[in-house]
Design a protein around this motif. Structure first.
Motif, PDB file in Angstrom:
ATOM      1  N   ALA A 131       0.820  -1.219   0.000  1.00  0.00           N
ATOM      2  CA  ALA A 131       0.000   0.000   0.000  1.00  0.00           C
ATOM      3  C   ALA A 131       0.850   1.264   0.000  1.00  0.00           C
ATOM      4  O   ALA A 131       0.528   2.223  -0.714  1.00  0.00           O
ATOM      5  CB  ALA A 131      -0.942   0.001   1.196  1.00  0.00           C
ATOM      6  N   GLN A 132       1.934   1.291   0.765  1.00  0.00           N
ATOM      7  CA  GLN A 132       2.781   2.483   0.821  1.00  0.00           C
ATOM      8  C   GLN A 132       3.398   2.792  -0.543  1.00  0.00           C
ATOM      9  O   GLN A 132       3.526   3.957  -0.921  1.00  0.00           O
ATOM     10  CB  GLN A 132       3.881   2.329   1.872  1.00  0.00           C
ATOM     11  CG  GLN A 132       3.371   2.467   3.292  1.00  0.00           C
ATOM     12  CD  GLN A 132       2.717   3.814   3.532  1.00  0.00           C
ATOM     13  OE1 GLN A 132       1.499   3.917   3.614  1.00  0.00           O
ATOM     14  NE2 GLN A 132       3.509   4.840   3.648  1.00  0.00           N
ATOM     15  N   VAL A 133       3.787   1.765  -1.266  1.00  0.00           N
ATOM     16  CA  VAL A 133       4.360   1.954  -2.599  1.00  0.00           C
ATOM     17  C   VAL A 133       3.277   2.470  -3.550  1.00  0.00           C
ATOM     18  O   VAL A 133       3.518   3.386  -4.338  1.00  0.00           O
ATOM     19  CB  VAL A 133       4.990   0.645  -3.128  1.00  0.00           C
ATOM     20  CG1 VAL A 133       5.430   0.791  -4.578  1.00  0.00           C
ATOM     21  CG2 VAL A 133       6.148   0.225  -2.235  1.00  0.00           C
ATOM     22  N   GLN A 134       2.091   1.918  -3.462  1.00  0.00           N
ATOM     23  CA  GLN A 134       0.989   2.374  -4.309  1.00  0.00           C
ATOM     24  C   GLN A 134       0.654   3.842  -4.032  1.00  0.00           C
ATOM     25  O   GLN A 134       0.471   4.625  -4.967  1.00  0.00           O
ATOM     26  CB  GLN A 134      -0.250   1.506  -4.087  1.00  0.00           C
ATOM     27  CG  GLN A 134      -0.104   0.102  -4.601  1.00  0.00           C
ATOM     28  CD  GLN A 134      -1.320  -0.755  -4.273  1.00  0.00           C
ATOM     29  OE1 GLN A 134      -2.034  -0.509  -3.309  1.00  0.00           O
ATOM     30  NE2 GLN A 134      -1.534  -1.785  -5.077  1.00  0.00           N
ATOM     31  N   LEU A 135       0.583   4.204  -2.761  1.00  0.00           N
ATOM     32  CA  LEU A 135       0.299   5.603  -2.407  1.00  0.00           C
ATOM     33  C   LEU A 135       1.382   6.524  -2.948  1.00  0.00           C
ATOM     34  O   LEU A 135       1.090   7.602  -3.489  1.00  0.00           O
ATOM     35  CB  LEU A 135       0.194   5.749  -0.887  1.00  0.00           C
ATOM     36  CG  LEU A 135      -1.063   5.167  -0.250  1.00  0.00           C
ATOM     37  CD1 LEU A 135      -0.883   5.034   1.255  1.00  0.00           C
ATOM     38  CD2 LEU A 135      -2.273   6.017  -0.571  1.00  0.00           C
ATOM     39  N   THR A 177      -8.265   3.622  -8.320  1.00  0.00           N
ATOM     40  CA  THR A 177      -9.684   3.791  -8.002  1.00  0.00           C
ATOM     41  C   THR A 177     -10.514   2.552  -8.319  1.00  0.00           C
ATOM     42  O   THR A 177     -11.496   2.283  -7.635  1.00  0.00           O
ATOM     43  CB  THR A 177     -10.294   4.990  -8.748  1.00  0.00           C
ATOM     44  OG1 THR A 177     -10.074   4.835 -10.149  1.00  0.00           O
ATOM     45  CG2 THR A 177      -9.698   6.297  -8.267  1.00  0.00           C
ATOM     46  N   MET A 178     -10.120   1.793  -9.316  1.00  0.00           N
ATOM     47  CA  MET A 178     -10.932   0.654  -9.755  1.00  0.00           C
ATOM     48  C   MET A 178     -10.428  -0.700  -9.256  1.00  0.00           C
ATOM     49  O   MET A 178     -11.223  -1.596  -9.005  1.00  0.00           O
ATOM     50  CB  MET A 178     -10.987   0.611 -11.291  1.00  0.00           C
ATOM     51  CG  MET A 178     -11.473   1.871 -11.918  1.00  0.00           C
ATOM     52  SD  MET A 178     -13.208   2.122 -11.557  1.00  0.00           S
ATOM     53  CE  MET A 178     -13.576   3.453 -12.642  1.00  0.00           C
ATOM     54  N   ASP A 179      -9.117  -0.836  -9.143  1.00  0.00           N
ATOM     55  CA  ASP A 179      -8.544  -2.157  -8.891  1.00  0.00           C
ATOM     56  C   ASP A 179      -7.945  -2.300  -7.503  1.00  0.00           C
ATOM     57  O   ASP A 179      -6.958  -3.009  -7.322  1.00  0.00           O
ATOM     58  CB  ASP A 179      -7.449  -2.450  -9.933  1.00  0.00           C
ATOM     59  CG  ASP A 179      -7.994  -2.442 -11.347  1.00  0.00           C
ATOM     60  OD1 ASP A 179      -9.189  -2.729 -11.528  1.00  0.00           O
ATOM     61  OD2 ASP A 179      -7.217  -2.149 -12.266  1.00  0.00           O
ATOM     62  N   THR A 180      -8.534  -1.656  -6.517  1.00  0.00           N
ATOM     63  CA  THR A 180      -7.979  -1.753  -5.163  1.00  0.00           C
ATOM     64  C   THR A 180      -9.094  -1.864  -4.134  1.00  0.00           C
ATOM     65  O   THR A 180     -10.204  -1.383  -4.351  1.00  0.00           O
ATOM     66  CB  THR A 180      -7.091  -0.537  -4.838  1.00  0.00           C
ATOM     67  OG1 THR A 180      -6.462  -0.747  -3.579  1.00  0.00           O
ATOM     68  CG2 THR A 180      -7.879   0.747  -4.792  1.00  0.00           C
ATOM     69  N   ASP A 181      -8.754  -2.513  -3.027  1.00  0.00           N
ATOM     70  CA  ASP A 181      -9.668  -2.584  -1.891  1.00  0.00           C
ATOM     71  C   ASP A 181      -9.234  -1.626  -0.778  1.00  0.00           C
ATOM     72  O   ASP A 181      -9.892  -1.526   0.237  1.00  0.00           O
ATOM     73  CB  ASP A 181      -9.709  -4.008  -1.329  1.00  0.00           C
ATOM     74  CG  ASP A 181     -10.310  -4.991  -2.314  1.00  0.00           C
ATOM     75  OD1 ASP A 181     -11.194  -4.597  -3.095  1.00  0.00           O
ATOM     76  OD2 ASP A 181      -9.891  -6.165  -2.303  1.00  0.00           O
TER      77      ASP A 181
END
Length: 116
Positions: free
Chosen positions: A31-35, A65-69
Motif C-alpha cells: 500500500a505504501q508503494v501504491q500511495l 480507483t478501480m482495482d484496489t480494496d
C-alpha cells in the motif's frame, strides 16, 4: 527509488520511463508503494504535462480507483482526480506545497521566539 524520482524528476531525463516499470506490478505492490506511486505520478504530470505523463496519470488513477480494496489509496486517487479535473493548480497544492523562503522562515522563527 520512487520518492527520489518524485523529488528530482526535473533532473532525471527519463523519470516517466523509470516510473512506468512500477505500473506493471502496481496491484501487487504494498500500500505504501501504491500511495507513493499515485503521488509521484501526479507530481510528474504537473511538472511535465506531456503526453507520456498524461497517459501515466490515467493508468495510475484508474488502477488506484478501480482495482484496489484499500480505501486510503482509492480516496487519495479520487481526490487528485477531482482536483486535477477541476483546476490543475489546486491539484498541485497537496503534492507540491509552496515552500517558505529563508526570509519568511527567519521572520517566523523571530516571531515564535518572542511570542508573536
Amino acid at each position: 527509488m520512487i520518492w527520489i524520482i518524485g523529488e528530482y524528476e526535473e533532473r532525471i531525463d527519463n523519470a516517466d520511463e523509470l516510473l512506468e516499470s512500477f505500473f506493471e506490478t502496481f496491484p501487487e505492490e504494498p500500500a505504501q508503494v501504491q500511495l507513493q506511486l499515485v503521488t509521484v505520478t501526479v507530481k510528474l504530470f504537473l511538472k511535465k504535462p506531456t503526453e507520456g505523463p498524461q497517459q501515466m496519470i490515467q493508468v495510475v488513477l484508474n488502477n488506484a480507483t478501480m482495482d484496489t480494496d484499500n480505501p486510503d489509496l482509492r480516496n487519495r486517487a479520487y481526490i487528485y482526480w477531482r482536483l486535477l479535473s477541476t483546476d490543475p493548480e489546486l491539484g498541485a497544492l497537496p503534492v507540491m506545497p509552496v515552500q517558505a523562503t529563508s526570509q519568511q522562515a527567519g521572520h517566523c522563527h523571530t516571531k515564535c521566539r518572542h511570542g508573536f
